[in-house]
Write a protein that holds these residues in place. Structure first.
Motif, PDB file in Angstrom:
ATOM      1  N   LEU A  15     -17.308  -4.811  33.099  1.00 45.26           N
ATOM      2  CA  LEU A  15     -17.159  -5.778  32.126  1.00 45.26           C
ATOM      3  C   LEU A  15     -18.443  -6.325  31.465  1.00 45.26           C
ATOM      4  CD1 LEU A  15     -13.818  -7.769  33.290  1.00 45.26           C
ATOM      5  CD2 LEU A  15     -14.027  -6.146  31.002  1.00 45.26           C
ATOM      6  N   MET A  41     -11.471 -12.038  24.074  1.00 48.18           N
ATOM      7  CA  MET A  41     -12.726 -11.091  24.411  1.00 48.18           C
ATOM      8  C   MET A  41     -13.544 -11.169  23.235  1.00 48.18           C
ATOM      9  SD  MET A  41     -11.913 -10.655  27.471  1.00 48.18           S
ATOM     10  CE  MET A  41     -13.070  -9.214  27.963  1.00 48.18           C
ATOM     11  N   TYR A  46     -17.525  -9.466  22.938  1.00 47.89           N
ATOM     12  CA  TYR A  46     -17.183  -8.084  22.916  1.00 47.89           C
ATOM     13  C   TYR A  46     -16.818  -7.695  21.407  1.00 47.89           C
ATOM     14  CZ  TYR A  46     -16.952  -8.201  27.931  1.00 47.89           C
ATOM     15  OH  TYR A  46     -16.999  -8.528  29.167  1.00 47.89           O
ATOM     16  N   ASN A  78      -8.695  -0.443  25.788  1.00 48.13           N
ATOM     17  CA  ASN A  78      -7.551  -1.329  26.559  1.00 48.13           C
ATOM     18  C   ASN A  78      -6.438  -1.160  25.694  1.00 48.13           C
ATOM     19  OD1 ASN A  78      -6.642  -3.332  27.890  1.00 48.13           O
ATOM     20  ND2 ASN A  78      -7.624  -4.938  26.608  1.00 48.13           N
ATOM     21  N   TRP A 102      -8.224   1.400  30.372  1.00 52.60           N
ATOM     22  CA  TRP A 102      -7.677   0.308  31.119  1.00 52.60           C
ATOM     23  C   TRP A 102      -6.300  -0.235  30.299  1.00 52.60           C
ATOM     24  CZ3 TRP A 102     -11.462  -3.949  32.908  1.00 52.60           C
ATOM     25  CH2 TRP A 102     -10.859  -5.157  33.163  1.00 52.60           C
ATOM     26  N   ILE A 129      -7.541  -7.575  31.196  1.00 48.88           N
ATOM     27  CA  ILE A 129      -8.992  -7.655  30.917  1.00 48.88           C
ATOM     28  C   ILE A 129      -9.463  -9.113  30.846  1.00 48.88           C
ATOM     29  CG2 ILE A 129      -8.835  -7.124  28.277  1.00 48.88           C
ATOM     30  CD1 ILE A 129     -11.077  -5.269  28.694  1.00 48.88           C
ATOM     31  N   HIS A 133     -11.960 -10.727  33.211  1.00 44.34           N
ATOM     32  CA  HIS A 133     -13.133 -11.294  32.749  1.00 44.34           C
ATOM     33  C   HIS A 133     -13.385 -12.607  33.293  1.00 44.34           C
ATOM     34  CE1 HIS A 133     -15.739 -13.098  29.583  1.00 44.34           C
ATOM     35  NE2 HIS A 133     -16.455 -11.918  29.692  1.00 44.34           N
TER      36      HIS A 133
END
Length: 137
Positions: A15, A41, A46, A78, A102, A129, A133
């Motif tokens: 990550l 995210m 990201y 993801n 993922w 995720i 994170h």
């Protein structure tokens, strides 16, 4: 066969290194989990690439119909799709040569897992995720 995810430490490294996340099944509905997680995210820095043939744009980013429509390298794919879709997505993932496959909480498939592991790919299944994170910052 058992699906084995990388250790939490390894997930943290993944990550920290990742920049571009393609989100398969990202909804444009702010009430959906895929939207909320992807928005968080995105706010964490990201680049989010929506992958959904049913929408034009999500989180102010133009959506693409499939993984194969993405230009440039993808660090993490993801997935917010049901488990039975994972084998086909695993094939597309290999074709675009992304780094990490993922699938979100509750989503796993042994056939897809074994196919990807046999190709030497990093696979994370049945993990959120956003939670990972937060736990590995």
């Amino acid at each position: 066969m058992t699906i084995e995810n990388p250790s939490r430490e390894e997930i943290g490294i993944i990550l920290k290194k990742a920049k571009r996340v393609a989100v398969v099944g990202l909804s444009n509905n702010p009430e959906r989990t895929s939207y909320m997680i992807s928005e968080a995210m995105q706010k964490a820095g990201y680049e989010i690439i929506p992958v959904n043939p049913s929408v034009d744009e999500v989180l102010r980013v133009k959506a693409v119909s499939s993984l194969k429509d993405i230009e440039g390298h993808v660090d993490i794919v993801n997935i917010f799709r049901r488990s039975e879709f994972l084998p086909d997505l695993a094939q597309q993932f290999v074709e675009i040569d992304a780094d990490v496959f993922w699938s979100q909480l509750g989503v796993e498939n042994e056939e897809a897992y074994q196919f990807l592991k046999d190709k030497g790919k990093t696979v994370i299944m049945n993990r959120c995720i956003k939670v990972e994170h937060a736990l590995t910052k």
